[in-house]
Design an enzyme around this catalytic site. Structure first.
Site, short mmCIF file in Angstrom:
data_model
loop_
_atom_site.label_atom_id
_atom_site.label_comp_id
_atom_site.label_asym_id
_atom_site.label_seq_id
_atom_site.Cartn_x
_atom_site.Cartn_y
_atom_site.Cartn_z
N HIS A 355 0.88 -1.19 0.01
CA HIS A 355 0.05 -0.04 -0.05
C HIS A 355 0.87 1.39 -0.07
CE1 HIS A 355 -4.37 -1.26 0.34
NE2 HIS A 355 -3.63 -2.50 0.72
N LYS A 542 -9.43 13.99 3.81
CA LYS A 542 -8.53 12.73 3.75
C LYS A 542 -7.65 12.90 5.06
CE LYS A 542 -6.99 13.82 -0.29
NZ LYS A 542 -6.85 12.78 -1.16
N ARG A 543 -7.03 12.02 5.38
CA ARG A 543 -6.08 12.06 6.66
C ARG A 543 -5.06 13.26 6.39
NH1 ARG A 543 -6.15 8.05 10.73
NH2 ARG A 543 -4.20 9.08 11.46
N LYS A 548 0.22 14.63 1.47
CA LYS A 548 -1.34 14.73 0.69
C LYS A 548 -1.17 16.47 0.60
CE LYS A 548 -3.54 10.84 2.72
NZ LYS A 548 -4.44 10.27 1.69
N THR A 650 -8.50 6.47 -2.90
CA THR A 650 -9.76 6.17 -3.27
C THR A 650 -10.99 7.18 -2.93
OG1 THR A 650 -9.87 5.23 -1.04
CG2 THR A 650 -9.41 3.79 -2.71
N LYS A 654 -14.38 8.34 -5.33
CA LYS A 654 -15.63 8.76 -4.91
C LYS A 654 -16.13 9.83 -5.25
CE LYS A 654 -14.16 6.63 -0.50
NZ LYS A 654 -13.47 6.96 0.72
C1 LIG Z 1 -12.07 7.04 1.34
C2 LIG Z 1 -12.04 7.31 2.50
C3 LIG Z 1 -10.46 7.59 2.81
C4 LIG Z 1 -9.34 7.49 1.63
O1 LIG Z 1 -9.33 8.95 1.00
P1 LIG Z 1 -7.91 9.35 0.40
O2 LIG Z 1 -8.31 10.85 -0.09
O3 LIG Z 1 -7.92 8.28 -0.70
O4 LIG Z 1 -6.86 9.51 1.22
C5 LIG Z 1 -10.18 7.97 4.29
N1 LIG Z 1 -11.07 8.10 5.03
C6 LIG Z 1 -12.45 7.85 4.74
C7 LIG Z 1 -13.21 7.93 6.06
C8 LIG Z 1 -12.69 7.48 3.81
O5 LIG Z 1 -14.19 7.15 3.25
#
Ligand SMILES: *Cc1c(COP(=O)(O)O)cnc(C)c1O
Length: 809
Positions: A355, A542-543, A548, A650, A654
């Site tokens: 990952h 995101k985190r 990032k 991911t 979305k």
């Molecule tokens: C999809 C998702 C992530 C991943 O987000 P990235 O932008 O790909 O880092 C992190 N936390 C939650 C709650 C998510 O639904």
């Protein structure tokens, strides 16, 4: 499915009575939710039993996805959608005066994950069940999930997530399936005439008790299993009756040390610390999972060599990599096989997904720690290491080649190397990431085992991330191209034919506006900030992590604000910048970034001179449920990681599936999104991965040059430390230093100008409403390949070789 409304209402009332001894009017919302959940459980369990029986009788291969994290979110709505019961139940409950949406809100999020990795595991399980694939999850039943984030005085504060406190309706404790896991102790080797035997003594026993959660397929009778293990003390015979105080305190200490194992989820995303308890967690669930799998296999009375034909064990990152030596141990010590045969079986059973290539995330356990906690496992790792080194030496006669692949080096065990050697398949999670694995991270291994390496680009389940979270959009799509896309998400491509259709564009825009209104209402209620629903909702959720680059987004907002202060009449499309995300509790820079966002928001949101053209909002406690609300309301998706750093992402998928336009770098799956939607429907900027590698390799980047040559950069950088934001001038000095004195490891300043330009492009596109809606529709149309159904079938066909098993009623 036939739905008997009167019967359903009856059983709901009966459940309330039997569970709480209360009538409908007396029960509170949570009790109503639990009673309703109990009714849904009944429906699910019939198919669950059927699925298990038919898997057993059909005797097809099954896969077990081992993951330290499963970020499930709420399940009630998903179960109802999958059972085809959402609308009938909504009506039946309405007749009892109950709002289904409110009931569903009462469910706690199962937050047993940090972010993308844990959510991927959840999406994959959903897709496997939807496609009749015999695939199950194996993980840990943490008593506390990822911490709840509160913002107090602009600071992140972490509160425990006690998600089980009122009981969890979707889990089934299977006490009879308990197994024992052993820690510590001594190994003695007994030499017998024809083989060795290893005896484990003085170990600490821990009971692993499984709690099963049903994973329901989309309207297809399949119900797979997510098995989460909880640690409980074994009945050790401490002499409690003799008033022996030493024994008593030993017994208490033992109980506590056991219960710690499944107590908390480590809150670090893409970052690892060599903590003993974490290693214990890893071995605990891996050993328990493998024991229970082998127990079932033994009942089938097949020869051990057929294990890989019947069982696949997939490890989600290296966290479960101890599955390799543990399976060896079970086959050698418990089943009595020889090394060669056991190794063949092990390597052909296990497959591995990497990952991340970030060095701080690659797990390395100190040899002494492993040896002490898991003495037999360590012996096996040593043997694997020695055999591997010998093979490579014989092939290459090169110490460099050997040291590149050595599992044990510098007193540490390299788990990623163990995972590559001990599995038959190694995959990355987006094309670019898989190439980096082959050519950089695992270059030595890819020369040795080129056939192992492959790519499986991540995906997301469109059932949660579109049908559940954006039902109005899902219905609009089905009205436009019919509903085949629900089973075959690639059918969304038919929307291409309607992307120019003005009526569809208007209906899409109306739904987006409705979702934005709902989010604006939420923001107003919770934070008393009024945002303009006609502004661009520009979202980065995101985190928090330096790679990032939330800070790039922040610097750009500061720059926009400076322009507006200079010229309040500036002709710009109003923007609402929305952030959410948790920082690891010990990650200082990430926490300072959260603070900076809040301080910036405070200043901008209260400045009346800019006439509401700019708003900044940080939403607390990012979670699956919050993600669902935010993403369906987004216009712009911020995917701005330093090229080469984000394995896939991911979140990006979305957003596109909900018709947001991506502004992003050539990183992770952004590249594949660009390929899918075409250059006209995405905004790309910044350094490429190759340029980033070249700078790291050859040098030549100077952050100070950026500072001196771009007055915009100089201004915003100085504002970080000159008291522009608040009295405490030194507060953001560490951020300033990272970007300038530490030469900006993630090329934030290098990409700043390109990012500003890209944001101008976004703004201009947004001004042309029809063009914008068309782009949004084109994004949705091309999002089908990013469904986790595509991902799940690629894993099934390309790696696991498993076939669908249709469950009959
Ligand atoms: C999809 C998702 C992530 C991943 O987000 P990235 O932008 O790909 O880092 C992190 N936390 C939650 C709650 C998510 O639904």
């Amino acid at each position: 499915m036939n739905f008997d409304k009167a019967g359903f209402k009856n059983s709901f009332i009966n459940q309330l009575q039997s569970m709480y001894g209360k009538g409908l009017e007396e029960a509170d919302l949570y009790e109503q939710y639990m009673a309703f959940g109990a009714c849904v459980r009944e429906v699910i369990s019939q198919n669950w039993i059927r699925t298990r029986q038919q898997y057993r009788s059909k005797n097809e291969k099954q896969v077990f996805y081992f993951s330290m994290e499963f970020l499930l979110g709420k399940l009630l709505d998903m179960y109802l959608i999958h059972l085809g019961l959402k609308e009938p139940c909504r009506q039946a409950l309405a007749e009892l005066g109950i709002d289904l949406a409110a009931l569903a809100e009462a469910e706690p999020d199962a937050g047993l994950g940090n972010g993308g990795l844990g959510r991927l595991a959840a999406c994959l399980l959903d897709s496997m069940a939807a496609m009749h694939l015999p695939g199950h999850g194996c993980g840990i039943r943490y008593k506390y999930g990822l911490f709840e984030q509160k913002i107090v005085d602009h600071h992140q504060v972490e509160l425990p997530d006690n998600w089980l406190k009122n009981g969890y309706i979707w889990e089934y404790r299977k006490a009879d399936k308990t197994v024992e896991v052993r820690f510590g102790g001594r190994i003695t080797q007994i030499i017998q005439p024809d083989k060795w035997m290893f005896v484990h003594e003085d170990y600490e026993p821990v009971l692993a008790v499984p709690y099963d959660i049903p994973i329901v397929g989309y309207q297809n009778r399949t119900v797979n299993t997510l098995r989460l293990w909880s640690a409980e003390p074994a009945a050790i015979d401490f002499d409690l009756s003799s008033f022996n105080r030493g024994d008593y305190s030993r017994a208490v200490e033992y109980r506590h040390s056991v219960e710690r194992i499944s107590k908390i989820l480590y809150p670090d995303d893409t970052h690892y610390e060599g903590r003993l308890l974490r290693l214990k967690q890893q071995y605990f669930f891996v050993s328990a999972g493998l024991q229970s799998i082998l127990h079932c296999f033994k009942q089938r009375a097949l020869p051990w060599r057929t294990l890989p034909e019947k069982v696949g064990v997939h490890i989600n990152d290296t966290h479960p990599a101890l599955a390799i030596p543990e399976l060896m141990r079970l086959l050698i010590d418990e089943a009595g096989l020889g090394w060669e045969e056991a190794w063949n079986i092990t390597v052909n059973t296990i497959s591995y997904t990497n990952h991340t290539t970030m060095p701080e995330a690659l797990e390395k356990w100190p040899v002494d720690m492993l040896e002490k906690l898991l003495p037999r496992i360590y012996l096996i790792i040593q043997e694997i290491h020695e055999r591997l080194c010998r093979t490579v030496w014989d092939k290459t006669q090169s110490w460099d080649a050997v040291s590149e692949i050595a599992i044990i080096a510098d007193g540490q065990v390299h788990m990623a190397r163990l995972a590559v050697v001990g599995s038959y398949s190694v995959n990355g999670v987006a094309q670019i990431h898989s190439e980096i694995l082959k050519n950089h991270t695992f270059a030595g291994f890819s020369r040795l085992y080129p056939y192992k390496f492959n790519n499986k680009t991540n995906g997301i389940t469109h059932r949660r991330w579109l049908i559940k979270s954006n039902p109005a959009l899902a219905e609009l799509i089905s009205r436009t191209i019919d509903s085949s896309w629900i089973k075959y998400p690639c059918d969304l491509i038919q929307l291409v034919n309607y992307a120019q259709d003005e009526s569809l564009q208007q209906q899409f825009a109306a739904i987006k506006r409705q979702n934005k209104l709902k989010l604006a209402q939420f923001i107003s209620n919770k934070y008393d900030i009024q945002v303009d629903v006609d502004s661009i909702f520009d979202v980065q959720v995101k985190r928090l992590h330096a790679y990032k680059r939330q800070i790039l987004n922040v610097l750009h907002i500061m720059h926009l604000y400076n322009k507006l202060r200079e010229n309040p009449q500036l002709d710009m499309v109003p923007r609402t910048f929305i952030f959410a995300g948790k920082a690891a509790p010990g990650y200082y820079i990430a926490k300072q970034t959260i603070k900076l966002i809040h301080v910036l928001a405070e200043k901008i949101n209260h400045d009346t001179a800019i006439q509401g053209k700019l708003k900044v909002v940080f939403l607390e406690n990012y979670s699956v449920s919050l993600a669902e609300m935010i993403i369906s309301a987004a216009d712009v998706s911020e995917q701005i990681s330093t090229a080469s750093k984000e394995a896939s992402g991911t979140g990006n998928m979305k957003f596109m599936m909900n018709g947001a336009i991506t502004i992003g770098t050539m990183d992770g799956a952004n590249i594949e999104i660009k390929q899918a939607v075409g250059d006209a429907n995405i905004v790309i900027f910044g350094l490429t991965a190759k340029q980033v590698f070249d700078y790291y390799h050859y040098g030549g980047y100077s952050a100070w040059d950026m500072y001196h040559n771009d007055p915009r950069i100089k201004t915003v950088m100085e504002q970080l430390v000159d008291g522009f934001f608040q009295e405490e001038r030194e507060e953001f000095r560490p951020l300033y230093n990272d970007l300038l004195h530490n030469n900006d490891e993630f090329f934030v300043l290098k990409d700043f100008a390109a990012y500003c330009d890209a944001q101008r492009v976004v703004e201009n596109k947004f001004r042309h409403s029809r063009e914008w809606q068309k782009m949004a529709l084109m994004n949705i149309a091309h999002s089908g390949i990013f469904s986790s159904d595509r991902m799940g079938s690629e894993y099934s066909v390309g790696i696991w070789k498993i076939k669908p098993v249709i469950i009959t009623g």
